[in-house]
Motif scaffolding. Structure first.
Motif, PDB file in Angstrom:
ATOM      1  N   ARG A  46      42.589  34.611   8.137  1.00 57.98           N
ATOM      2  CA  ARG A  46      41.862  35.637   8.897  1.00 57.98           C
ATOM      3  C   ARG A  46      40.350  35.398   8.835  1.00 57.98           C
ATOM      4  NH1 ARG A  46      45.542  40.204   6.355  1.00 57.98           N
ATOM      5  NH2 ARG A  46      47.170  40.264   7.930  1.00 57.98           N
ATOM      6  N   LYS A  47      39.879  35.054   7.641  1.00 57.28           N
ATOM      7  CA  LYS A  47      38.449  34.795   7.451  1.00 57.28           C
ATOM      8  C   LYS A  47      37.990  33.629   8.332  1.00 57.28           C
ATOM      9  CE  LYS A  47      35.315  33.089   3.882  1.00 57.28           C
ATOM     10  NZ  LYS A  47      35.250  32.593   2.500  1.00 57.28           N
ATOM     11  N   LYS A  48      38.762  32.555   8.346  1.00 62.46           N
ATOM     12  CA  LYS A  48      38.387  31.376   9.129  1.00 62.46           C
ATOM     13  C   LYS A  48      38.449  31.674  10.629  1.00 62.46           C
ATOM     14  CE  LYS A  48      37.694  29.035   5.417  1.00 62.46           C
ATOM     15  NZ  LYS A  48      38.577  28.344   4.560  1.00 62.46           N
ATOM     16  N   MET A  49      39.440  32.451  11.050  1.00 59.61           N
ATOM     17  CA  MET A  49      39.533  32.817  12.466  1.00 59.61           C
ATOM     18  C   MET A  49      38.337  33.674  12.883  1.00 59.61           C
ATOM     19  SD  MET A  49      43.632  33.453  12.808  1.00 59.61           S
ATOM     20  CE  MET A  49      43.663  33.609  14.581  1.00 59.61           C
ATOM     21  N   ARG A  50      37.919  34.574  11.976  1.00 59.42           N
ATOM     22  CA  ARG A  50      36.743  35.392  12.260  1.00 59.42           C
ATOM     23  C   ARG A  50      35.487  34.530  12.367  1.00 59.42           C
ATOM     24  NH1 ARG A  50      37.681  38.386   7.944  1.00 59.42           N
ATOM     25  NH2 ARG A  50      39.501  39.620   8.344  1.00 59.42           N
ATOM     26  N   GLN A  51      35.374  33.538  11.493  1.00 58.69           N
ATOM     27  CA  GLN A  51      34.208  32.647  11.539  1.00 58.69           C
ATOM     28  C   GLN A  51      34.125  31.940  12.892  1.00 58.69           C
ATOM     29  OE1 GLN A  51      34.534  29.960   8.225  1.00 58.69           O
ATOM     30  NE2 GLN A  51      33.944  31.503   6.718  1.00 58.69           N
ATOM     31  N   LEU A  56      35.375  32.921  15.731  1.00 58.28           N
ATOM     32  CA  LEU A  56      35.077  33.908  16.768  1.00 58.28           C
ATOM     33  C   LEU A  56      33.630  34.402  16.706  1.00 58.28           C
ATOM     34  CD1 LEU A  56      36.262  35.656  19.061  1.00 58.28           C
ATOM     35  CD2 LEU A  56      36.760  37.384  17.321  1.00 58.28           C
ATOM     36  N   GLU A  57      33.147  34.672  15.496  1.00 55.58           N
ATOM     37  CA  GLU A  57      31.822  35.274  15.338  1.00 55.58           C
ATOM     38  C   GLU A  57      30.685  34.266  15.344  1.00 55.58           C
ATOM     39  OE1 GLU A  57      32.230  37.566  11.755  1.00 55.58           O
ATOM     40  OE2 GLU A  57      33.526  39.063  12.727  1.00 55.58           O
TER      41      GLU A  57
END
Length: 103
Positions: free
Chosen positions: A55-60, A62-63
């Motif tokens: 989840r953290k990597k996917m957020r990175q 995206l953001e």
């Protein structure tokens, strides 16, 4: 393709994926394979990826799209340099030469 790649930090893909060119997911645990439909896998281990880190990597990605594009460009560059047909042929020739008779 210059697209960001997210993968588990375990096994063969780490030969070409690293922190500078990919998003590597932490391994939560190693799970011993015991009853796989392909018996060749039995006794080996699967990596169970950390969902939290995924989840953290996917957020990175995206953001921070610019950083993700930078990693993706680096991945393409690394692959083109490392797996260029000339580079691969040199490696293959070197391996074959090890077994040449009369050296």
């Amino acid at each position: 393709m210059e697209l960001p790649v997210i993968g588990t930090n375990w096994s063969g893909q780490t030969d070409f994926m690293n922190e500078s060119n990919s998003y590597l997911i932490d391994v939560k645990a190693l799970v011993r394979i015991s009853d796989n439909e392909n018996p060749l896998f039995n006794g080996h281990y699967w990596a169970e990826p950390s969902v939290k880190d995924l989840r953290k990597k996917m957020r990175q990605v995206l953001e921070r799209p610019d950083a993700a594009k930078g990693k993706a460009r680096q991945a393409r560059k690394d692959l083109l340099e490392t797996y260029d047909p000339k580079a691969i042929s040199k490696q293959v020739i070197a391996e074959i030469e090890k077994y040449r008779i009369g050296r």
